[in-house]
Design a protein around this motif. Sequence first.
Motif, PDB file in Angstrom:
ATOM      1  N   LEU A 117     124.519 -99.334 -45.511  1.00 34.57           N
ATOM      2  CA  LEU A 117     124.657 -99.081 -45.935  1.00 34.57           C
ATOM      3  C   LEU A 117     126.517 -99.700 -46.461  1.00 34.57           C
ATOM      4  N   PHE A 118     126.302 -99.171 -45.738  1.00 34.36           N
ATOM      5  CA  PHE A 118     128.273 -99.766 -45.282  1.00 34.36           C
ATOM      6  C   PHE A 118     128.366-101.147 -45.327  1.00 34.36           C
ATOM      7  N   LEU A 119     127.911-101.899 -44.328  1.00 36.11           N
ATOM      8  CA  LEU A 119     127.978-102.683 -44.393  1.00 36.11           C
ATOM      9  C   LEU A 119     127.841-103.938 -45.710  1.00 36.11           C
ATOM     10  N   THR A 120     126.314-103.217 -46.737  1.00 34.42           N
ATOM     11  CA  THR A 120     126.335-104.107 -47.953  1.00 34.42           C
ATOM     12  C   THR A 120     127.569-103.678 -49.064  1.00 34.42           C
ATOM     13  N   GLY A 121     128.181-102.462 -48.687  1.00 35.41           N
ATOM     14  CA  GLY A 121     129.900-101.574 -49.665  1.00 35.41           C
ATOM     15  C   GLY A 121     130.756-102.597 -49.115  1.00 35.41           C
ATOM     16  N   MET A 122     130.478-103.424 -47.340  1.00 38.53           N
ATOM     17  CA  MET A 122     131.678-104.339 -46.784  1.00 38.53           C
ATOM     18  C   MET A 122     132.199-106.092 -47.903  1.00 38.53           C
ATOM     19  N   LEU A 123     131.047-105.854 -47.842  1.00 38.74           N
ATOM     20  CA  LEU A 123     130.257-107.307 -47.440  1.00 38.74           C
ATOM     21  C   LEU A 123     130.429-107.712 -49.147  1.00 38.74           C
ATOM     22  N   SER A 124     130.796-106.608 -49.931  1.00 38.49           N
ATOM     23  CA  SER A 124     130.755-106.706 -51.043  1.00 38.49           C
ATOM     24  C   SER A 124     132.227-106.425 -51.977  1.00 38.49           C
ATOM     25  N   LEU A 125     133.055-106.767 -50.959  1.00 37.57           N
ATOM     26  CA  LEU A 125     134.700-106.826 -51.385  1.00 37.57           C
ATOM     27  C   LEU A 125     134.735-108.242 -51.727  1.00 37.57           C
ATOM     28  N   ARG A 126     134.214-108.753 -51.107  1.00 39.98           N
ATOM     29  CA  ARG A 126     134.753-110.731 -51.054  1.00 39.98           C
ATOM     30  C   ARG A 126     134.929-111.492 -52.335  1.00 39.98           C
TER      31      ARG A 126
ATOM     32  N   ASP B 285     137.550-109.927 -57.245  1.00 38.15           N
ATOM     33  CA  ASP B 285     138.907-111.088 -57.273  1.00 38.15           C
ATOM     34  C   ASP B 285     140.190-109.828 -56.371  1.00 38.15           C
ATOM     35  N   LEU B 286     139.566-108.777 -56.704  1.00 38.50           N
ATOM     36  CA  LEU B 286     140.898-107.595 -56.150  1.00 38.50           C
ATOM     37  C   LEU B 286     141.824-108.318 -55.344  1.00 38.50           C
ATOM     38  N   PHE B 287     140.963-108.996 -54.003  1.00 30.00           N
ATOM     39  CA  PHE B 287     141.135-108.977 -52.988  1.00 30.00           C
ATOM     40  C   PHE B 287     141.230-110.615 -52.968  1.00 30.00           C
ATOM     41  N   ALA B 288     141.511-111.561 -53.362  1.00 33.31           N
ATOM     42  CA  ALA B 288     142.509-112.736 -53.743  1.00 33.31           C
ATOM     43  C   ALA B 288     143.133-112.850 -53.118  1.00 33.31           C
ATOM     44  N   PRO B 289     143.492-113.505 -52.124  1.00 35.31           N
ATOM     45  CA  PRO B 289     142.725-115.033 -51.644  1.00 35.31           C
ATOM     46  C   PRO B 289     140.959-114.297 -50.932  1.00 35.31           C
ATOM     47  N   ALA B 290     140.212-114.726 -50.664  1.00 33.79           N
ATOM     48  CA  ALA B 290     139.280-113.660 -50.565  1.00 33.79           C
ATOM     49  C   ALA B 290     138.832-113.955 -49.540  1.00 33.79           C
ATOM     50  N   SER B 291     139.990-113.986 -48.508  1.00 33.98           N
ATOM     51  CA  SER B 291     140.309-114.184 -47.128  1.00 33.98           C
ATOM     52  C   SER B 291     140.732-112.406 -46.755  1.00 33.98           C
ATOM     53  N   TRP B 292     141.572-111.822 -47.565  1.00 35.32           N
ATOM     54  CA  TRP B 292     141.631-110.348 -47.365  1.00 35.32           C
ATOM     55  C   TRP B 292     140.307-109.710 -47.698  1.00 35.32           C
ATOM     56  N   GLY B 293     139.373-110.145 -48.645  1.00 32.93           N
ATOM     57  CA  GLY B 293     138.359-109.744 -48.157  1.00 32.93           C
ATOM     58  C   GLY B 293     137.336-109.362 -46.741  1.00 32.93           C
ATOM     59  N   THR B 294     137.412-110.261 -46.165  1.00 34.89           N
ATOM     60  CA  THR B 294     136.798-111.568 -45.398  1.00 34.89           C
ATOM     61  C   THR B 294     137.789-110.203 -43.867  1.00 34.89           C
ATOM     62  N   ILE B 295     138.864-109.946 -44.061  1.00 28.90           N
ATOM     63  CA  ILE B 295     139.565-109.295 -43.116  1.00 28.90           C
ATOM     64  C   ILE B 295     139.408-107.877 -42.807  1.00 28.90           C
ATOM     65  N   LEU B 296     138.609-107.545 -43.987  1.00 30.50           N
ATOM     66  CA  LEU B 296     138.192-105.967 -43.989  1.00 30.50           C
ATOM     67  C   LEU B 296     137.404-105.900 -43.628  1.00 30.50           C
ATOM     68  N   LEU B 297     135.915-106.905 -43.384  1.00 33.57           N
ATOM     69  CA  LEU B 297     135.409-107.065 -43.116  1.00 33.57           C
ATOM     70  C   LEU B 297     134.755-107.436 -41.828  1.00 33.57           C
ATOM     71  N   VAL B 298     135.869-108.468 -40.995  1.00 32.92           N
ATOM     72  CA  VAL B 298     135.183-108.352 -39.750  1.00 32.92           C
ATOM     73  C   VAL B 298     136.002-107.012 -39.015  1.00 32.92           C
ATOM     74  N   ALA B 299     137.033-106.228 -39.781  1.00 33.20           N
ATOM     75  CA  ALA B 299     137.830-105.394 -39.379  1.00 33.20           C
ATOM     76  C   ALA B 299     136.766-103.986 -39.306  1.00 33.20           C
ATOM     77  N   ALA B 300     135.549-104.032 -40.189  1.00 31.43           N
ATOM     78  CA  ALA B 300     134.890-102.750 -40.089  1.00 31.43           C
ATOM     79  C   ALA B 300     133.949-103.232 -39.073  1.00 31.43           C
ATOM     80  N   TRP B 301     133.050-105.225 -39.399  1.00 32.94           N
ATOM     81  CA  TRP B 301     132.542-105.342 -37.909  1.00 32.94           C
ATOM     82  C   TRP B 301     132.658-104.891 -36.727  1.00 32.94           C
ATOM     83  N   ILE B 302     134.237-105.000 -36.048  1.00 29.79           N
ATOM     84  CA  ILE B 302     134.868-105.004 -34.765  1.00 29.79           C
ATOM     85  C   ILE B 302     134.645-103.435 -34.474  1.00 29.79           C
ATOM     86  N   ALA B 303     135.058-102.427 -35.802  1.00 31.27           N
ATOM     87  CA  ALA B 303     134.513-100.841 -35.875  1.00 31.27           C
ATOM     88  C   ALA B 303     133.590-100.589 -35.429  1.00 31.27           C
ATOM     89  N   SER B 304     132.631-101.079 -35.785  1.00 33.75           N
ATOM     90  CA  SER B 304     130.991-100.759 -35.818  1.00 33.75           C
ATOM     91  C   SER B 304     131.057-101.428 -33.944  1.00 33.75           C
TER      92      SER B 304
END
Length: 805
Positions: free
Chosen positions: A408-417, A420-439
């Motif tokens: 469910l955490f990964l689902t929540g991080m995927l939803s950030l992309r 629009d608040l995290f536009a450009p979409a790369s910000w949402g992707t950066i947070l997602l990648v950081a969360a995956w590395i942390a995992s």
Amino acid sequence: MVSVLLLFAPVAAALFVPMLARRVKAVHTGWFVLAVPLLLFIYYLGYLPSVSDGRTHIAELPWIPSYGISFVSYIDGLSLLFSLLITGIGSLVVLYSIFYLDKTKERLGNFYVYLLMFMTAMLGVVQSDNVISLYLFWELTSISSFLLIGYWYTRDRSRYGALKSMMITVFGGLMMLGGFILLYLMGGTFSIRELIGMAPELVQHPLFTWALVLVLLGAFTKSAQFPFYIWLPDAMEAPTPVSAYLHSATMVKAGLYLVARFTPIFAASELWVWMVTSIGVLTLFWGSFFAVKQTDLKGILAFSTVSQLGLIMSLLGAAAGAFHAEGAAGTIFKFAGFAAIFHLFNHAAFKGSLFMIAGIVDHETGTRDIRKLGGLMALMPVSFTIALIGSLSMAGLPPFGGFLSKELFLTGMLSLRQLDLFAPASWGTILLVAAWIASVFTFIYSLYFVLRTFTGKHKPDELPKQAHEAPAGMLIAPGILAVIVIAVFFIPNVIGKWIVKPAVAAVQPFLFDSPAAVDVHVAAWHGGLTPELTMTIGVVLVGLLLFWLLPKWQGLYGLAPEALSLNKLYDASMYLAEGGANRLSRTYMGGLIRNYLIYMFTGIVIIILGSLVAKDAFAISFEGLSPVGPAEIGLILVLIAAATTTLIARKRLTAIISLGAVGYTVALLFVVFKAPDLALTQLAIETVSVALFLLAFYHLPKMSRHDEKRKFRIGNAIVAGAVGLMMSLLAMSSVSQRALPSISEFYKETVHSEAGGGNIVNVILVDYRGFDTLFEIAVLSIAAIGIIGMIRLRLTRKEDGHEKQ
């Protein structure tokens, strides 16, 4: 009313603990204490049916009603979840401590008093609807945590860790109080429920952003978010039951509770979503990365706790993002809110069991150093099984509850992309990648904790004690938590219905109007290769590879200069503050009373004369004053002459006599102005004062000016003249203008009817100024106690032969 009073039940029970600890030595004190959290847990379980249906329960106990401050117990899904954790985990911790703490060696009375005090503080935090009472309980958690962390106060590291935790969390608490005051200024109420109802109007207020930042500072410091996490590893010097309770299940989650509770107020701000999400992901990454560096079992768990708190914090930020999502996209963020609460519950279970296992390993082997451990699986099979369950749940593997909440955490991080608040979409992707590395690092430190401790080669020569399995009583509490970890995997939706969904509805009321509307169904398998499952497989594969290669890259941690660490920054700031305070105090603490009086009088003159000038309060009038005759003039001249003689006298006896003349002259003035009571009081005081001076005359030091030439100090003269001018202007201005009628008329009218007295002066002192007189008596009593203490100390030093000659 009952639910409010129950908040104070633990601290009320703590009053009897010292007596039990002293008198009932045959039984461990913990058995008596255990009843308190256990009964409270059963009581709060009774709220589950109604709260799961969306109902709330409110009870109020007035505290300062004139200011709208009261103790309000507000039980909804969110506060009930935390109340169950506080009392449920608290019961298991007390049970564990009965077998962990030796009743013959430990100060059990102190330990359980501190623990019960903390329990009341946490219950108050999570149930308070009034922000002022919430702050009161919030700071009580810091104080009781300080006492618990420093329980072994003879150890330097315990004292250091306790002070560090209190300094950082109290700082955050003060910032949070500032945010609460700003919210009150904006909304005109201290009630959280009422502030939530005003949220659309509050967001437009210019103070809104300041309140948001201040509240988050309180939350981030308490929940060990970056960069404030540095207090948590040092808090591991506390006894293991304290670590299991405070630093896994309760206190560190107070900040998470604060963010969850205030999300309906601040979610409308994009800054809230940004700060909570990004700081959470950064903390998740930072804590998981540095957990692998640690060699102490509790150190590993401390950094893993930092990491997991960051995970939950990031999910709460994503949950607030639903407020900014358009249309159906907002429903994506329901998984973030559900995941935050679900993982909060899971984390309390598996991390509590792991802390207890770390304590068991320390208790039965004499060390927590992972470099000395290994091969304990055969010697401690039950402990190994519990540790394996908790570690694999923390790693996010099936069949354990941590796997479900991690998905469910990964689902929540995927939803950030999708936001629009995290536009450009790369910000949402950066947070997602950081969360995956942390995992990935979460997976590594989970294996690191359990495998390096229980597998590999056994090293009996390096252990202070011969390793063996813990007593059955010590295994009960972590065993129960391990069973919960497994049960969550198989019945997640039962727990979701009764516990998680009501809390989610409280966190995201802008998305759900009731717990039944939280349409999230948890399943271990969704029938295909979902993005979340793909990411999990990647975490496992990369994590296994890096764990296998751990000896080859773990040395990278030594490359970072220790001098640049946040801990060094904290230590340097503390030394700088202490040194600066010492240097500042030495500039004015010269040991001369004359200088201290100059500082105080200068400050008083600046404040009072400045206020008179700023408010244009000068209005001097001599109308209505009593006439001054020859007698008054003569006494005033005598008074001036006596005061002047006191100042210029070269002999001590002359100064004492002239000082007495000043007092007796004032008494005569009271007689002339028909104030016999004041005159008698003045005469008594002056007689006693002069007598005391004469009695102590032989022991008084010589006057410093006796053999030296008198020097005129212009600075002293200016201060003295300014004080005289200030008092004269203040007295004349206060007499010449009265904003309110004189209170003397009220005294005259009510002295017989209300107070039942005949002497108005006595009635004023005893009845109208009763509290003032009581406080004066209290001050005198405290002074007397202090004097007795110093006399006894002096006598003790004489008896020990330490008196300085």
